[in-house]
Write an enzyme that holds these catalytic residues in place. Structure first.
Site, PDB file in Angstrom:
ATOM      1  N   SER A 147     -22.718 -19.632  35.078  1.00 27.23           N
ATOM      2  CA  SER A 147     -22.235 -20.872  35.695  1.00 27.23           C
ATOM      3  C   SER A 147     -22.523 -20.861  37.202  1.00 27.23           C
ATOM      4  O   SER A 147     -23.694 -20.800  37.597  1.00 27.23           O
ATOM      5  CB  SER A 147     -20.754 -21.058  35.373  1.00 27.23           C
ATOM      6  OG  SER A 147     -20.329 -22.367  35.644  1.00 27.23           O
ATOM      7  N   ASP A 274     -23.152 -28.620  26.589  1.00 27.58           N
ATOM      8  CA  ASP A 274     -22.266 -28.092  27.627  1.00 27.58           C
ATOM      9  C   ASP A 274     -21.450 -29.225  28.246  1.00 27.58           C
ATOM     10  O   ASP A 274     -22.022 -30.162  28.814  1.00 27.58           O
ATOM     11  CB  ASP A 274     -23.115 -27.397  28.706  1.00 27.58           C
ATOM     12  CG  ASP A 274     -22.292 -26.611  29.708  1.00 27.58           C
ATOM     13  OD1 ASP A 274     -21.193 -27.058  30.081  1.00 27.58           O
ATOM     14  OD2 ASP A 274     -22.763 -25.543  30.148  1.00 27.58           O
ATOM     15  N   HIS A 302     -19.638 -24.455  27.212  1.00 31.06           N
ATOM     16  CA  HIS A 302     -19.821 -23.814  28.513  1.00 31.06           C
ATOM     17  C   HIS A 302     -19.269 -22.395  28.456  1.00 31.06           C
ATOM     18  O   HIS A 302     -18.063 -22.189  28.279  1.00 31.06           O
ATOM     19  CB  HIS A 302     -19.108 -24.616  29.606  1.00 31.06           C
ATOM     20  CG  HIS A 302     -19.448 -24.156  30.993  1.00 31.06           C
ATOM     21  ND1 HIS A 302     -20.650 -24.464  31.600  1.00 31.06           N
ATOM     22  CD2 HIS A 302     -18.753 -23.401  31.881  1.00 31.06           C
ATOM     23  CE1 HIS A 302     -20.675 -23.925  32.801  1.00 31.06           C
ATOM     24  NE2 HIS A 302     -19.543 -23.266  33.002  1.00 31.06           N
TER      25      HIS A 302
END
Length: 332
Positions: A147, A274, A302
């Protein structure tokens, strides 16, 4: 390192199959966060002093061998991040050493300087690479980011280019274009994720500025009232770090600008569903360096990618995939 023959990167389909009870993006995203037990991992703590007088904390695991994987967490993550510990365990079983980089200001103890980590803050990671190389010239380095950490890693690799002191890298759930991701998090169910992350981010800066003075250009009160990331970054992240505003920060720091300049074998794994972004943020093959493979799963959420093992037991496919890739890219 010999350059690949192709002129650009490649995009391939991931072989991830979601757990039949966790097929949707929100189930994939939420389940590991809420229901996965914290993977046990013995850490040896090290405080790394930085050239500007600040510090970052490192968490080491494993011993011996000439391969070290640097692990870079996402927003509000750190030593306790489950996905990070899970991969560390996978790599330890393959005779790697791992070191978690807890990004500047990310731990329970505030860092010394006003600024904290952000999507474009690659200096501390790049400094750590040099420190590790100087300590052990024969060591082979790899790095993995998730991320925000994926964005930091990919940007750092692009900035370093041919000078990158790593043998290979992997990134998961990379937010290639930051403004569309921030706008997505303002809508629908994604607002719940934004609210959760903002609470953690506001707690971090409030704790920090209880002891570290706020620079005059930063509106801390407005940041602590912010309803979304764009407002927070306008009030805090951008002025703290020399950007005009949130949009300038996003445009200059998004990893999509840097993936064409990467010169080390790199795997990026993203899910098309996501909930932190839209498929439109994913780059084309032409935008990728020939050293980069983007592996896209139809599902996975995610930092989720929960598959089914024997008797329906949850299996964290992403950790297995990243460990497998590093083992192939940096063999014993």
């Amino acid at each position: 390192m010999q350059a690949p023959e192709k002129a650009h990167g490649r995009i391939v389909a991931a072989d991830f199959v979601p757990h039949p009870w966790l097929r949707g993006p929100h189930a994939q995203t939420v389940y590991p966060s809420l229901f996965r037990r914290l993977p046990p991992l013995e850490l040896r703590r090290e405080r790394l002093e930085l050239p500007d007088g600040d510090f970052v904390d490192l968490g080491w695991s494993g011993s011996g061998g000439d391969r070290i994987a640097v692990l870079v967490h996402g927003l509000t993550g750190g030593f306790e991040s489950k996905y990070l510990r899970g991969l560390a365990r996978q790599l330890l079983a393959r005779n790697w050493r791992t070191v978690i980089l807890q990004l500047r200001g990310g731990g329970p103890e505030p860092n010394r300087h006003p600024r904290c980590y952000h999507h474009g803050d690659t200096g501390d990671l790049r400094y750590l690479w040099r420190v590790l190389r100087d300590r052990e010239p024969a060591v082979r380095l790899a790095t993995v980011g998730w991320s925000l950490g994926a964005n930091v890693l990919l940007k750092a690799l692009g900035e370093e280019g041919d000078a990158a002191p790593v043998a290979a890298a992997a990134a998961a759930c990379a937010p290639f274009r930051l403004l569309p991701c921030a706008e997505k998090l303002r809508t629908g169910t994604a607002r719940l994720y934004q609210a959760h992350l903002l609470r953690g981010l506001k707690a971090l800066v409030a704790r920090k500025h209880a002891v570290v003075p706020v620079p005059p250009q930063v509106d801390l009160a407005r940041a602590l009232r912010a309803a979304d990331f764009i407002e927070f970054d306008d009030a805090y992240t951008a002025p703290m770090n020399g950007f005009r505003d949130a949009r300038d920060y996003y445009a200059r720091c998004e990893s999509g600008r840097f993936v064409g300049a990467i010169r080390r074998p790199t795997l990026i794994v993203n899910a098309r569903d996501d909930p932190f972004m839209t498929p439109a943020v994913l780059p084309t093959e032409a935008a990728l360096s020939p050293y980069v493979t983007l592996e896209i799963a139809r599902r996975g959420g995610h930092v989720g990618f929960v598959a089914a093992g024997p008797h329906g037991r949850p299996v964290y496919w992403l950790e297995q995939r990243l460990a497998q890739y590093l083992e192939e890219a940096v063999p014993r």
